[in-house]
Design a protein around this motif. Structure first.
Motif, PDB file in Angstrom:
ATOM      1  N   GLY A   1      -6.072   0.482   5.032  1.00 24.99           N
ATOM      2  CA  GLY A   1      -6.277  -0.222   3.776  1.00 24.99           C
ATOM      3  C   GLY A   1      -7.008   0.622   2.740  1.00 24.99           C
ATOM      4  O   GLY A   1      -7.291   1.803   2.948  1.00 24.99           O
ATOM      5  N   MET A   2      -7.334   0.005   1.606  1.00 26.42           N
ATOM      6  CA  MET A   2      -7.998   0.665   0.493  1.00 26.42           C
ATOM      7  C   MET A   2      -9.505   0.502   0.667  1.00 26.42           C
ATOM      8  O   MET A   2     -10.053  -0.587   0.484  1.00 26.42           O
ATOM      9  CB  MET A   2      -7.511   0.025  -0.812  1.00 26.42           C
ATOM     10  N   ARG A   3     -10.191   1.594   1.018  1.00 29.02           N
ATOM     11  CA  ARG A   3     -11.586   1.478   1.429  1.00 29.02           C
ATOM     12  C   ARG A   3     -12.605   1.824   0.350  1.00 29.02           C
ATOM     13  O   ARG A   3     -13.767   1.440   0.459  1.00 29.02           O
ATOM     14  CB  ARG A   3     -11.823   2.363   2.653  1.00 29.02           C
ATOM     15  N   ASN A   4     -12.204   2.564  -0.680  1.00 24.80           N
ATOM     16  CA  ASN A   4     -13.171   2.989  -1.693  1.00 24.80           C
ATOM     17  C   ASN A   4     -12.439   3.362  -2.987  1.00 24.80           C
ATOM     18  O   ASN A   4     -11.212   3.240  -3.077  1.00 24.80           O
ATOM     19  CB  ASN A   4     -13.993   4.183  -1.181  1.00 24.80           C
ATOM     20  N   LYS A   5     -13.198   3.847  -3.985  1.00 26.00           N
ATOM     21  CA  LYS A   5     -12.602   4.177  -5.277  1.00 26.00           C
ATOM     22  C   LYS A   5     -11.646   5.363  -5.182  1.00 26.00           C
ATOM     23  O   LYS A   5     -10.648   5.418  -5.913  1.00 26.00           O
ATOM     24  CB  LYS A   5     -13.711   4.472  -6.299  1.00 26.00           C
ATOM     25  N   LEU A   6     -11.954   6.307  -4.300  1.00 25.29           N
ATOM     26  CA  LEU A   6     -11.037   7.427  -4.107  1.00 25.29           C
ATOM     27  C   LEU A   6      -9.683   6.920  -3.611  1.00 25.29           C
ATOM     28  O   LEU A   6      -8.629   7.321  -4.128  1.00 25.29           O
ATOM     29  CB  LEU A   6     -11.621   8.427  -3.098  1.00 25.29           C
ATOM     30  N   ASP A   7      -9.713   6.029  -2.633  1.00 26.96           N
ATOM     31  CA  ASP A   7      -8.467   5.439  -2.140  1.00 26.96           C
ATOM     32  C   ASP A   7      -7.748   4.694  -3.257  1.00 26.96           C
ATOM     33  O   ASP A   7      -6.509   4.698  -3.329  1.00 26.96           O
ATOM     34  CB  ASP A   7      -8.753   4.480  -0.987  1.00 26.96           C
ATOM     35  N   ALA A   8      -8.517   4.037  -4.120  1.00 25.81           N
ATOM     36  CA  ALA A   8      -7.917   3.304  -5.233  1.00 25.81           C
ATOM     37  C   ALA A   8      -7.163   4.247  -6.164  1.00 25.81           C
ATOM     38  O   ALA A   8      -6.013   3.990  -6.551  1.00 25.81           O
ATOM     39  CB  ALA A   8      -8.992   2.541  -6.004  1.00 25.81           C
ATOM     40  N   TRP A   9      -7.797   5.367  -6.510  1.00 26.50           N
ATOM     41  CA  TRP A   9      -7.137   6.327  -7.400  1.00 26.50           C
ATOM     42  C   TRP A   9      -5.915   6.950  -6.739  1.00 26.50           C
ATOM     43  O   TRP A   9      -4.875   7.127  -7.377  1.00 26.50           O
ATOM     44  CB  TRP A   9      -8.134   7.415  -7.811  1.00 26.50           C
ATOM     45  N   LEU A  10      -6.017   7.255  -5.468  1.00 30.10           N
ATOM     46  CA  LEU A  10      -4.874   7.848  -4.768  1.00 30.10           C
ATOM     47  C   LEU A  10      -3.747   6.827  -4.610  1.00 30.10           C
ATOM     48  O   LEU A  10      -2.568   7.194  -4.633  1.00 30.10           O
ATOM     49  CB  LEU A  10      -5.315   8.394  -3.409  1.00 30.10           C
ATOM     50  N   THR A  11      -4.100   5.565  -4.465  1.00 24.65           N
ATOM     51  CA  THR A  11      -3.077   4.516  -4.434  1.00 24.65           C
ATOM     52  C   THR A  11      -2.356   4.457  -5.770  1.00 24.65           C
ATOM     53  O   THR A  11      -1.119   4.365  -5.829  1.00 24.65           O
ATOM     54  CB  THR A  11      -3.718   3.144  -4.117  1.00 24.65           C
ATOM     55  N   PHE A  12      -3.120   4.518  -6.844  1.00 24.94           N
ATOM     56  CA  PHE A  12      -2.532   4.518  -8.186  1.00 24.94           C
ATOM     57  C   PHE A  12      -1.611   5.720  -8.387  1.00 24.94           C
ATOM     58  O   PHE A  12      -0.510   5.596  -8.934  1.00 24.94           O
ATOM     59  CB  PHE A  12      -3.638   4.522  -9.237  1.00 24.94           C
ATOM     60  N   LEU A  13      -2.055   6.881  -7.930  1.00 27.69           N
ATOM     61  CA  LEU A  13      -1.302   8.115  -8.163  1.00 27.69           C
ATOM     62  C   LEU A  13      -0.123   8.290  -7.215  1.00 27.69           C
ATOM     63  O   LEU A  13       0.872   8.918  -7.574  1.00 27.69           O
ATOM     64  CB  LEU A  13      -2.243   9.324  -8.030  1.00 27.69           C
ATOM     65  N   GLY A  14      -0.235   7.737  -5.991  1.00 29.45           N
ATOM     66  CA  GLY A  14       0.764   8.093  -4.993  1.00 29.45           C
ATOM     67  C   GLY A  14       1.545   6.977  -4.360  1.00 29.45           C
ATOM     68  O   GLY A  14       2.431   7.239  -3.539  1.00 29.45           O
ATOM     69  N   CYS A  15       1.254   5.724  -4.700  1.00 28.43           N
ATOM     70  CA  CYS A  15       1.908   4.608  -4.011  1.00 28.43           C
ATOM     71  C   CYS A  15       2.699   3.762  -5.006  1.00 28.43           C
ATOM     72  O   CYS A  15       2.168   3.373  -6.049  1.00 28.43           O
ATOM     73  CB  CYS A  15       0.865   3.750  -3.295  1.00 28.43           C
ATOM     74  N   ASP A  16       3.958   3.479  -4.682  1.00 28.17           N
ATOM     75  CA  ASP A  16       4.778   2.635  -5.556  1.00 28.17           C
ATOM     76  C   ASP A  16       5.167   1.324  -4.870  1.00 28.17           C
ATOM     77  O   ASP A  16       6.080   0.628  -5.321  1.00 28.17           O
ATOM     78  CB  ASP A  16       6.036   3.383  -5.998  1.00 28.17           C
ATOM     79  N   GLU A  17       4.460   0.960  -3.791  1.00 31.88           N
ATOM     80  CA  GLU A  17       4.757  -0.281  -3.081  1.00 31.88           C
ATOM     81  C   GLU A  17       4.070  -1.454  -3.787  1.00 31.88           C
ATOM     82  O   GLU A  17       2.846  -1.456  -3.942  1.00 31.88           O
ATOM     83  CB  GLU A  17       4.285  -0.182  -1.634  1.00 31.88           C
ATOM     84  N   PRO A  18       4.849  -2.452  -4.232  1.00 30.57           N
ATOM     85  CA  PRO A  18       4.278  -3.576  -5.004  1.00 30.57           C
ATOM     86  C   PRO A  18       3.084  -4.237  -4.320  1.00 30.57           C
ATOM     87  O   PRO A  18       2.110  -4.621  -4.993  1.00 30.57           O
ATOM     88  CB  PRO A  18       5.455  -4.540  -5.113  1.00 30.57           C
ATOM     89  N   GLU A  19       3.136  -4.377  -2.997  1.00 28.27           N
ATOM     90  CA  GLU A  19       2.048  -5.025  -2.269  1.00 28.27           C
ATOM     91  C   GLU A  19       0.722  -4.343  -2.535  1.00 28.27           C
ATOM     92  O   GLU A  19      -0.310  -4.998  -2.794  1.00 28.27           O
ATOM     93  CB  GLU A  19       2.357  -5.010  -0.767  1.00 28.27           C
ATOM     94  N   TYR A  20       0.720  -2.996  -2.506  1.00 27.42           N
ATOM     95  CA  TYR A  20      -0.537  -2.261  -2.679  1.00 27.42           C
ATOM     96  C   TYR A  20      -0.921  -2.159  -4.153  1.00 27.42           C
ATOM     97  O   TYR A  20      -2.112  -2.079  -4.482  1.00 27.42           O
ATOM     98  CB  TYR A  20      -0.411  -0.874  -2.054  1.00 27.42           C
TER      99      TYR A  20
END
Length: 246
Positions: free
Chosen positions: A122-141
């Motif tokens: 899962g998304m554990r911190n702000k770094l994960d949040a930014w990497l999710t924004f930059l690298g993930c295109d799955e609507p759920e996330y």
């Protein structure tokens, strides 16, 4: 979300620091060497620009740090040896511990390894949040990201507007590095072709071995069949001889 084979852009910070952010769909060969060339180009261009601006007032202290940040959607195998890490920092250091203001910095982000962590942890911190924004295109996330960090809603809106305006395409690299990119791709194609040729040769050799074995088995089967025929003839002759002597 990372849809380009290679896309680069520059970021100039208020304190003078320059960052080159590169997005790779396929991790290039010579990852370290390539990043070093980008960093050297950044440093040299900054040096020339600042020297021309300050002229006789110029000192090397006017040259600020440069960062080369590489996002890889499909990272080279070496990064998978460190499957629990998805942000790798590199910086020049001394073997004696002496501290000097070395200007080149590198950050490598294997997005595929991050996504594996995102799916498992899962998304554990702000770094994960930014990497999710930059690298993930799955609507759920994306929904989870906006719910947990509402500020990203505005960023998504800005990104959408930017994509509609092609005139805001960011500054690309010098012609020399474009040629280097082309040569790197050409090398990788040649390397893949060589691997394919080697694989084909191995398959051809394997097929030849199999064909020889099939031929040998066929010859054995024929020899066994000939022996069965010979045995049958001998048995027939033996029966005939027995009948004649009764």
């Amino acid at each position: 979300m990372l849809v380009y084979i290679c896309c680069s852009f520059l970021s100039h910070q208020n304190n003078g620091t320059i960052a080159n952010v590169e997005v790779q769909k396929i991790g290039y060969a010579y990852t370290g060497e390539r990043a070093s060339c980008y960093s050297a180009d950044l440093l040299l261009r900054q040096y020339k620009r600042v020297r021309d601006q300050r002229k006789k007032l110029f000192t090397y202290k006017d040259v600020h740090p440069v960062y080369t940040i590489v996002f890889m959607e499909n990272s080279p195998s070496i990064f998978h040896d460190y499957s629990d890490c998805y942000v790798h920092h590199f910086h020049t250091t001394s073997n004696t511990g002496i501290k000097l203001n070395m200007l080149e910095n590198f950050i490598f982000v294997p997005v595929d390894i991050f996504l594996s962590s995102l799916h498992n942890n899962g998304m554990r911190n702000k770094l994960d949040a930014w990497l999710t924004f930059l690298g993930c295109d799955e609507p759920e996330y994306i929904v989870q990201l906006i719910h947990k960090y509402p500020r990203f809603k505005t960023i998504y809106d800005d990104l959408y507007e930017t994509c509609l305006n092609v005139e805001r395409v960011m500054q690309m690299f010098s012609k020399e590095l474009q040629i280097l990119d082309h040569n790197t791709v050409t090398y990788m194609i040649d390397e893949l072709q060589e691997e394919l040729d080697t694989t084909k040769d191995k398959l051809d050799t394997a097929y030849t071995i199999i064909a020889d074995k099939d031929k040998a088995l066929s010859n054995k089967d024929k020899a066994l069949a000939d022996k069965d025929i010979a045995i049958a003839k001998l048995q027939a002759e033996l029966e005939k001889y027995k009948n004649q002597n009764r």
